[in-house]
Design an enzyme around this catalytic site. Structure first.
Site, PDB file in Angstrom:
ATOM      1  CG  HIS A  54      -0.341   0.204   2.579  1.00 48.64           C
ATOM      2  ND1 HIS A  54       0.308  -0.689   3.047  1.00 48.64           N
ATOM      3  CD2 HIS A  54      -0.567   1.222   3.406  1.00 48.64           C
ATOM      4  CE1 HIS A  54       0.853  -0.406   4.296  1.00 48.64           C
ATOM      5  NE2 HIS A  54       0.258   0.716   4.626  1.00 48.64           N
ATOM      6  CG  HIS A  56      -0.034   4.588   4.570  1.00 52.29           C
ATOM      7  ND1 HIS A  56      -0.636   3.687   5.502  1.00 52.29           N
ATOM      8  CD2 HIS A  56      -0.685   5.432   4.262  1.00 52.29           C
ATOM      9  CE1 HIS A  56      -1.895   4.068   5.719  1.00 52.29           C
ATOM     10  NE2 HIS A  56      -2.012   5.249   4.927  1.00 52.29           N
ATOM     11  CG  ASP A  58       4.747   3.109   7.391  1.00 51.12           C
ATOM     12  OD1 ASP A  58       3.834   3.623   6.946  1.00 51.12           O
ATOM     13  OD2 ASP A  58       4.667   2.106   8.228  1.00 51.12           O
ATOM     14  CG  HIS A  59       4.113   0.098   4.425  1.00 50.56           C
ATOM     15  ND1 HIS A  59       3.961  -1.168   4.818  1.00 50.56           N
ATOM     16  CD2 HIS A  59       3.635   0.806   5.387  1.00 50.56           C
ATOM     17  CE1 HIS A  59       3.638  -1.285   6.142  1.00 50.56           C
ATOM     18  NE2 HIS A  59       3.297   0.038   6.529  1.00 50.56           N
ATOM     19  CG  HIS A 112      -3.977   0.382   6.593  1.00 56.68           C
ATOM     20  ND1 HIS A 112      -3.992   0.887   7.938  1.00 56.68           N
ATOM     21  CD2 HIS A 112      -2.932   0.597   6.168  1.00 56.68           C
ATOM     22  CE1 HIS A 112      -2.602   1.538   8.192  1.00 56.68           C
ATOM     23  NE2 HIS A 112      -2.229   1.494   7.043  1.00 56.68           N
ATOM     24  CG  ASP A 131       0.525  -1.243   7.833  1.00 58.44           C
ATOM     25  OD1 ASP A 131       1.342  -2.078   8.162  1.00 58.44           O
ATOM     26  OD2 ASP A 131       0.858   0.057   7.612  1.00 58.44           O
ATOM     27  CG  HIS A 169       3.690  -1.293  11.494  1.00 61.27           C
ATOM     28  ND1 HIS A 169       4.384  -0.263  11.707  1.00 61.27           N
ATOM     29  CD2 HIS A 169       2.871  -1.213  10.424  1.00 61.27           C
ATOM     30  CE1 HIS A 169       4.179   0.622  10.723  1.00 61.27           C
ATOM     31  NE2 HIS A 169       3.444  -0.073   9.860  1.00 61.27           N
TER      32      HIS A 169
HETATM   33 FE    FE Z   1       2.498   1.140   8.189  1.00 61.06          FE
HETATM   34 ZN    ZN Z   2      -0.026   1.719   6.412  1.00 64.81          ZN
END
Ligand code: FE
Ligand code: ZN
Length: 253
Positions: A54, A56, A58-59, A112, A131, A169
């Site tokens: 996805h 985001h 942080d990915h 998400h 996530d 995570h």
């Molecule tokens: Fe994440």
């Molecule tokens: Zn995420």
């Protein structure tokens, strides 16, 4: 296929998968470039693919640098193509592709984010859920509806019980403490809480998890539990409504 998991950022996991016969190596998401580089070096593998779950940051924030230096092929969710830089190929529900000798099946798991996908490799009994599903938890419902997120979790719940699930995570300790407030009478959950506390105290990862373990202990996958329904006062509600109440309580916890 070899799978190697390593920590990234504050509480993210990076994962590398490696096909021994062909030498192909994919990163599942790219939380940041440097830990992925270090992991590749440690294993002696050369990056050929990135599989994105996805959009985001942080990915995805490691994609640009890793792609520039490795010329790897970046595969990601069709529905988020406009939000992810550097995609070479987009995939969605029902698509399949080969990673070396392994068939990869793509599942849409929105909620998400609106276009979140999961990569499932049935022959390896492994899934990369980003996530959507966490150990004893699930992702926050940010872009989708509660009903949509429940649909995604219910889809993952139907994968074979032995499926190993890698998640984005390490939130397991906080998840398990919350889960005990939702279903304190669940014996499997109590045992798991003790195991997780031991792993965390020893500085070890609590992931990957397994579908059958999640079915037994994860309150987000257990809206049919009479004890949970009774505690929430939702004896006659639909499964997604029970899920929604559990998710809202976690948001407030
Ligand atoms: Fe994440
Ligand atoms: Zn995420």
């Amino acid at each position: 296929m070899d799978v190697f998991q390593f920590p990234c950022l504050k509480d993210n996991y990076g994962v590398l998968i490696h096909d021994k016969a062909t030498g192909l190596t994919a990163a599942i998401d790219a939380p940041e470039a440097e830990p992925v580089r270090r992991a590749l070096k440690e294993k002696g593998w050369t990056l050929t693919h990135i599989l994105v779950t996805h959009h985001h940051a942080d990915h995805t924030q490691g994609i640009e640098a890793l792609k520039a230096e490795s010329k790897c092929t970046v595969i990601g969710p069709k529905a988020e193509a406009a939000k992810i830089k550097g995609l070479d190929k987009t995939v969605g529900e029902g698509d399949t592709f080969k990673f070396g000798g392994t068939e990869v099946r793509v599942l849409d798991t929105p909620g998400h984010t609106a276009g979140h996908i999961t990569y499932w490799m049935p022959s390896e009994t492994v899934a990369f859920a980003g996530d959507t599903l966490f150990a004893v938890g699930c992702g926050r419902v940010i872009e989708g509806t509660m009903e949509m997120m429940w649909g995604s979790l219910a889809k993952l719940a139907k994968l074979p019980g032995a499926t190993q699930v890698y998640c984005g995570h390490e939130y397991t300790l906080s998840n398990v403490k919350f889960a005990l407030t939702i279903e304190p009478e669940n014996e499997a959950l109590k045992l798991r809480a003790a195991e997780i506390e031991k792993l965390i105290a020893a500085g070890k990862a609590t992931l990957p998890t397994r579908i059958d373990i999640e079915l037994a202990t994860n309150p987000f996958l257990r809206p049919q539990s009479p004890a949970i329904r009774k505690r929430l006062g939702l004896e006659t509600a639909a499964d997604w409504q029970v899920f929604a109440e559990v998710r809202e309580r976690k948001n407030r916890s």
